[in-house]
Design a protein around this motif. Sequence first.
Motif: not given
Length: 487
Positions: A27, A44, A47
């Motif tokens: 990630q 984020w 991913n």
Amino acid sequence: MDERRVEFQASHELLQATMDASTDMIQVFEAIRDASGRIIDFRWVLNNHTSQRRYGEVRGESLLQRNPGVLEEGIFDAFCRVTETGEPEQAEHHYVHEQFDGWFFQTVVKLGDGVATTTRDITEWKESQAEIARLREEVVKAQLAETEGQLAAIFATAPVGLSVLSLDGRFLRVNDELCRILARSRETVLDLCVPDVTHPEDVMPSLAAIGDAVATGRPATLDKRYVRPDGSLVWASSTLSVLPKGDGQPDRLLVVTADLSERRKAEDALRRSETLQRVLIAELQHRTSNLLGVVRSIADNTSRSANSLADFRARFDDRLNALSRVQTLLSRLNEHDRVTFDGLLQAELAAMDGCPDAVTMTGPAGVRLRSSTVHTLAMAIHELATNAMKYGALGQAGGRLAIDWTLEADGPGGKPWLHIDWRESGVRMASKGAWPNGTGQGRELIERALPYQLGARTTYSLGADGVHCTISIPVSATVCANGGGPT
């Protein structure tokens, strides 16, 4: 223009494809800072597939909103330290928050103003270690109780190797699991001593552990290598405990031996994954830097030839779209693949949405382009195709475009070279002074940039009925497996 946004967007698909090859969760997070510059959250950014199966699609989401447990476990603080100091960190975490309940081993490295993480699920290994500890405790209880029946039952069913040794290291009793670890029958093992089955470099540490256990009465543990009859080695962890006689004096030794083969494989796999991650991050940073250089060059050249801000924006967007198509081709590749010339050409012509019946393409399929040449060559093809669409063979009824290429295996400098011939015909050419301002940028790219940046050899001429351009560049030494025939 937000360079960070361009950097992440341009590199996203390339990094995603390489990250998805890993069985670990990989990630990438971007730091979110307050007005004073203090990190208050992470977002984020990327991913991989392994992580997505556990988390779902989380790009753009807040780490603290999605997984607030990272605060309690110290994971958020670790991310902040790595982002600010640049020093990588590794740690085990027993994470019992949100939808998780398990053990993870995580590596955190700095990437831009944020971090990239590699996370391996070690729950099964930790449970195995706990089971080994439980069995060791049961063995000690059996030893203290001197219950032969209980000890015999443990010997028969234990998933770890068990043995009873004399004080001089001879095997007196062994279970099936130890025989499997040593790859010998029970009868054979009972005729041997510890040095007979131990790697020569580990014999002295093994004898020293026996001496320490006897002298102190406390358990001694060491990791060592056993040698099997075929010469292969197996790593194991052995814990030695003294079995006393009725008067309390040492009589024998009980040894619990755990096979470390799977743990060693997991550690090796984790090290390889960390090495791959570092290589991928370095390659990503290198390619992103190169890509930003190409974008700056496009912006500079477009601004010099634009008539107005609207004209600049239209041309700049058009060229960025061409660059995006190259990034799409790159993102679909495996680690050792390359973009092919016919794939690049077909993608650009398809985007033009011109007259496919007016185009003929002849040449070997699968000619692999060097990564360092793809962006610049793609921009040259884009300029040729754009001019053909606006002013030449692809924009006029009766116009024709013939694109021929050949691969010279032993070209200049002993390297393979790709020779491209772009020839338009049936074009009603405008007078020399009637060409719109800015149409010379493609010619400048071909005649100056390609030779300077790629060592190419080029020609460009405006004939009576269309453009004729030749480009020769060095390419990769191999052709794709399905290449070789005309496209």
